[in-house]
Design an enzyme around this catalytic site. Structure first.
Site, PDB file in Angstrom:
ATOM      1  N   HIS A 143      -2.313   5.618   6.271  1.00  0.00           N
ATOM      2  CA  HIS A 143      -0.910   6.034   6.333  1.00  0.00           C
ATOM      3  C   HIS A 143      -0.833   7.490   5.852  1.00  0.00           C
ATOM      4  O   HIS A 143      -1.655   7.922   5.040  1.00  0.00           O
ATOM      5  CB  HIS A 143      -0.038   5.230   5.372  1.00  0.00           C
ATOM      6  CG  HIS A 143      -0.063   3.752   5.550  1.00  0.00           C
ATOM      7  ND1 HIS A 143       0.408   3.119   6.671  1.00  0.00           N
ATOM      8  CD2 HIS A 143      -0.469   2.758   4.723  1.00  0.00           C
ATOM      9  CE1 HIS A 143       0.299   1.803   6.531  1.00  0.00           C
ATOM     10  NE2 HIS A 143      -0.242   1.555   5.352  1.00  0.00           N
TER      11      HIS A 143
ATOM     12  N   CYS B 224       0.834  -1.217   0.000  1.00  0.00           N
ATOM     13  CA  CYS B 224       0.000   0.000   0.000  1.00  0.00           C
ATOM     14  C   CYS B 224       0.866   1.264   0.000  1.00  0.00           C
ATOM     15  O   CYS B 224       0.625   2.200  -0.767  1.00  0.00           O
ATOM     16  CB  CYS B 224      -0.949  -0.012   1.195  1.00  0.00           C
ATOM     17  SG  CYS B 224      -0.188  -0.531   2.752  1.00  0.00           S
TER      18      CYS B 224
HETATM   19  P1  NAD Z   1      -5.959 -10.564   6.215  1.00  0.00           P
HETATM   20  O1  NAD Z   1      -5.395 -11.273   7.375  1.00  0.00           O
HETATM   21  O2  NAD Z   1      -6.961  -9.495   6.404  1.00  0.00           O
HETATM   22  O3  NAD Z   1      -6.604 -11.633   5.205  1.00  0.00           O
HETATM   23  C1  NAD Z   1      -5.943 -12.820   4.852  1.00  0.00           C
HETATM   24  C2  NAD Z   1      -6.971 -13.916   4.562  1.00  0.00           C
HETATM   25  O4  NAD Z   1      -6.273 -15.125   4.235  1.00  0.00           O
HETATM   26  C3  NAD Z   1      -7.867 -14.242   5.752  1.00  0.00           C
HETATM   27  O5  NAD Z   1      -9.179 -14.442   5.287  1.00  0.00           O
HETATM   28  C4  NAD Z   1      -7.290 -15.545   6.298  1.00  0.00           C
HETATM   29  O6  NAD Z   1      -8.274 -16.341   6.931  1.00  0.00           O
HETATM   30  C5  NAD Z   1      -6.800 -16.205   5.036  1.00  0.00           C
HETATM   31  N1  NAD Z   1      -5.750 -17.199   5.238  1.00  0.00           N
HETATM   32  C6  NAD Z   1      -4.937 -17.355   6.317  1.00  0.00           C
HETATM   33  N2  NAD Z   1      -4.113 -18.413   6.127  1.00  0.00           N
HETATM   34  C7  NAD Z   1      -4.418 -18.933   4.920  1.00  0.00           C
HETATM   35  C8  NAD Z   1      -3.945 -20.035   4.192  1.00  0.00           C
HETATM   36  N3  NAD Z   1      -2.951 -20.811   4.636  1.00  0.00           N
HETATM   37  N4  NAD Z   1      -4.514 -20.312   2.980  1.00  0.00           N
HETATM   38  C9  NAD Z   1      -5.519 -19.523   2.484  1.00  0.00           C
HETATM   39  N5  NAD Z   1      -6.009 -18.462   3.156  1.00  0.00           N
HETATM   40  C10 NAD Z   1      -5.464 -18.165   4.350  1.00  0.00           C
HETATM   41  O7  NAD Z   1      -4.695 -10.030   5.390  1.00  0.00           O
HETATM   42  P2  NAD Z   1      -4.683  -8.785   4.409  1.00  0.00           P
HETATM   43  O8  NAD Z   1      -4.512  -7.547   5.198  1.00  0.00           O
HETATM   44  O9  NAD Z   1      -5.803  -8.905   3.457  1.00  0.00           O
HETATM   45  O10 NAD Z   1      -3.288  -9.002   3.668  1.00  0.00           O
HETATM   46  C11 NAD Z   1      -3.168  -9.856   2.544  1.00  0.00           C
HETATM   47  C12 NAD Z   1      -1.927  -9.470   1.766  1.00  0.00           C
HETATM   48  O11 NAD Z   1      -2.102  -8.127   1.294  1.00  0.00           O
HETATM   49  C13 NAD Z   1      -0.616  -9.456   2.584  1.00  0.00           C
HETATM   50  O12 NAD Z   1       0.441  -9.787   1.716  1.00  0.00           O
HETATM   51  C14 NAD Z   1      -0.499  -7.998   3.007  1.00  0.00           C
HETATM   52  O13 NAD Z   1       0.808  -7.604   3.304  1.00  0.00           O
HETATM   53  C15 NAD Z   1      -1.009  -7.318   1.756  1.00  0.00           C
HETATM   54  N6  NAD Z   1      -1.507  -5.965   1.966  1.00  0.00           N
HETATM   55  C16 NAD Z   1      -2.273  -5.644   3.067  1.00  0.00           C
HETATM   56  C17 NAD Z   1      -2.725  -4.349   3.246  1.00  0.00           C
HETATM   57  C18 NAD Z   1      -3.519  -3.952   4.445  1.00  0.00           C
HETATM   58  O14 NAD Z   1      -3.456  -2.813   4.851  1.00  0.00           O
HETATM   59  N7  NAD Z   1      -4.299  -4.821   5.025  1.00  0.00           N
HETATM   60  C19 NAD Z   1      -2.416  -3.378   2.294  1.00  0.00           C
HETATM   61  C20 NAD Z   1      -1.705  -3.727   1.144  1.00  0.00           C
HETATM   62  C21 NAD Z   1      -1.239  -5.028   1.003  1.00  0.00           C
END
Ligand code: NAD
Length: 349
Positions: free
Chosen positions: A220, A140
C-alpha cells in the site's frame, strides 16, 4: 514462557508463528489448518504442531499424511494467549470459544472493531489492552497510519489528519483478486473505514481518509498530511520519525524510489523479504504552515506482526510497553537504513 496458539496459518498467521518462535519469552503451542495446502507442510517443517479446527479439517490433513496434534479445543486449552488469524469475519465465530476457555485473544483488522473493547497499537493502547482481556490489532493500513500520527502527536501535537490510501488489489498469493486494469475508489464513501477506525484510537484527532484500490500485490502507499499544533522544521519532523523504531526514513539518492525496488532492497537483506516498518521517503517529509506531509509505503503482509507480538505481551501482562517493543524490535531485527553519502552533513533545524 508465554504459550501462544495461532488459529489460521495463512498470510498473517504464518508470519505471527515465525515471529513468536523468535521471541525469548514465547513459544508456539500450535497452529490450525483447515486444508492441506502448502502452508500445512511449512508448519510441519517448522515443527509447529498442526491442530484441526473441525472434523473435516482433521480428515483433510490426515488424508494428506500430515500429523494432527489435536483439536482447536486442545490448542486453546494449551495456550496462554490465542492469536486469531482466520480470514476477515471468521474470527467472530471463534470469539465464544476463546471466552469459554478464559483465554485472552488477539483478533486481526479484518474483524469488526467491536469484536474487542480496544483496537491495538503498542504506542497508544498497550495498557488499556492489558486490562481489556482481548484486543484487535489495527489493520495494515491502520497500523501504518497510527505509527505516524502517534509519533508526531507525541512530539508536536496533531490537530487533524488526512490521508489517501492507495491499496494493493490483493496479496501475492491471491490471483483471484483484482482489479486487473482499473483504479477503484474503495470505498467510494469518505472517510473510508480506516479513518473511522483511527478515530477510535485517537478520539481527539479528526482523521479523514480516502482509499483507492489499484492493480498491484506489492504494497500500500499513503500520502499523509497532519496539521500540527506547532510549526517544526522538516528536518525535525524527519528526525522524529526516524527515531521511531517502526518507521524507516529512506534516502532516495541511491534508491529505492518505488515499492518494487524497496521490496527488492529488503529481500536482499531479510529471508522472507518482510518489511515490518513504515517506509517513509525522507524527501517527501515537508512542513508548510504547521502541516507536515509525507509519502510512505506499507507492506501489508508484515507491518502488523510486531504489533501482534506486543499485543501478546500486553494481554499476558508480563512486561510494560517499552520493554515489549524493545524486545520485539531486537528479536525480529527491526531497523534498516538505505544507502547515503558518508560525508553527508546533518540537516540544519
Ligand atoms: P489468509 O486467507 O491468508 O489466511 C487465513 C487462514 O485461515 C488460512 O490458512 C485459512 O485456511 C484459514 N481458515 C479459513 N477458515 C478457517 C476457519 N473457519 N477456522 C480456522 N482457520 C480458517 O488471510 P490473511 O490475509 O492472513 O488474513 C487474516 C486476518 O488478518 C484477516 O482479519 C485480515 O483482514 C487481517 N490482515 C490481513 C492482511 C493482509 O494483507 N493479508 C494485513 C493485515 C491484516
Amino acid at each position: 514462557m508465554i504459550a501462544v496458539g495461532i488459529n489460521g496459518y495463512g498470510t498473517i498467521g504464518k508470519r505471527v508463528a515465525d515471529a513468536v518462535d523468535r521471541q525469548p519469552d514465547m513459544r508456539v503451542t500450535g497452529v490450525t489448518k483447515t486444508q492441506a495446502t502448502h502452508e500445512a507442510w511449512t508448519a510441519k517443517e517448522r515443527s509447529f504442531p498442526l491442530h484441526a479446527p473441525s472434523d473435516s479439517a482433521r480428515t483433510a490433513l490426515e488424508e494428506a499424511g500430515l500429523p494432527v496434534a489435536g483439536s482447536i479445543d486442545d490448542l486453546v486449552t494449551a495456550s496462554d494467549v490465542m492469536v486469531d488469524a482466520t480470514p476477515s469475519g471468521i474470527g467472530a465465530e471463534y470469539e465464544g470459544l476463546y471466552a469459554d476457555h478464559g483465554t485472552p485473544a488477539i483478533f486481526q483488522g479484518g474483524e469488526a472493531p467491536d469484536i474487542a473493547p480496544v483496537s491495538f497499537n503498542s504506542q497508544v493502547s498497550y495498557d488499556e489492552t492489558r486490562r481489556a482481556g482481548r484486543t484487535r490489532v489495527l489493520s495494515c493500513n491502520g497500523t501504518g497510519l497510527c505509527r505516524v500520527i502517534a509519533t508526531l502527536d507525541r512530539r508536536f501535537g496533531v490537530e487533524s489528519a488526512q490521508a489517501t490510501i492507495v491499496r494493493r488489489g490483493g496479496d501475492p498469493d491471491q490471483p483471484d483478486r483484482g482489479p486487473i486494469n482499473d483504479i477503484v475508489p474503495d470505498p467510494i464513501s469518505v472517510p473510508s473505514h480506516h479513518g473511522t477506525d483511527l478515530e477510535r484510537v485517537f478520539p481527539e484527532i479528526p482523521v479523514t481518509t480516502m482509499a483507492l484500490t489499484v492493480p498491484t500485490t506489492l504494497m500500500h502507499v499513503h500520502t499523509v498530511s497532519l496539521e500540527l499544533e506547532t510549526d517544526p522544521t522538516a528536518a525535525a519532523a524527519r528526525r522524529t520519525l526516524a527515531e521511531q523504531s517502526r518507521c524507516s526514513v529512506l534516502e532516495s539518492e541511491y534508491g529505492p524510489t518505488s515499492c518494487g525496488s524497496l521490496l527488492e532492497f529488503v529481500r536482499d537483506r531479510r529471508p522472507r523479504g518482510d518489511l515490518w516498518e513504515n517506509a517513509i521517503w525522507g524527501e517527501s517529509v515537508t512542513v508548510r504552515d504547521g502541516t507536515v506531509s509525507l509519502i510512505q509505503a506499507i507492506h501489508q503482509e508484515s507491518d502488523v506482526i510486531p504489533e501482534t507480538i506486543d499485543a501478546v505481551r500486553a494481554l499476558d501482562g508480563s512486561v510494560d510497553a517499552e520493554t515489549s517493543r524493545a524486545r520485539t524490535d531486537v528479536s525480529l531485527g527491526l531497523g534498516f537504513e538505505t544507502p547515503r553519502r558518508e560525508s553527508a552533513t546533518p540537516e540544519p533545524g
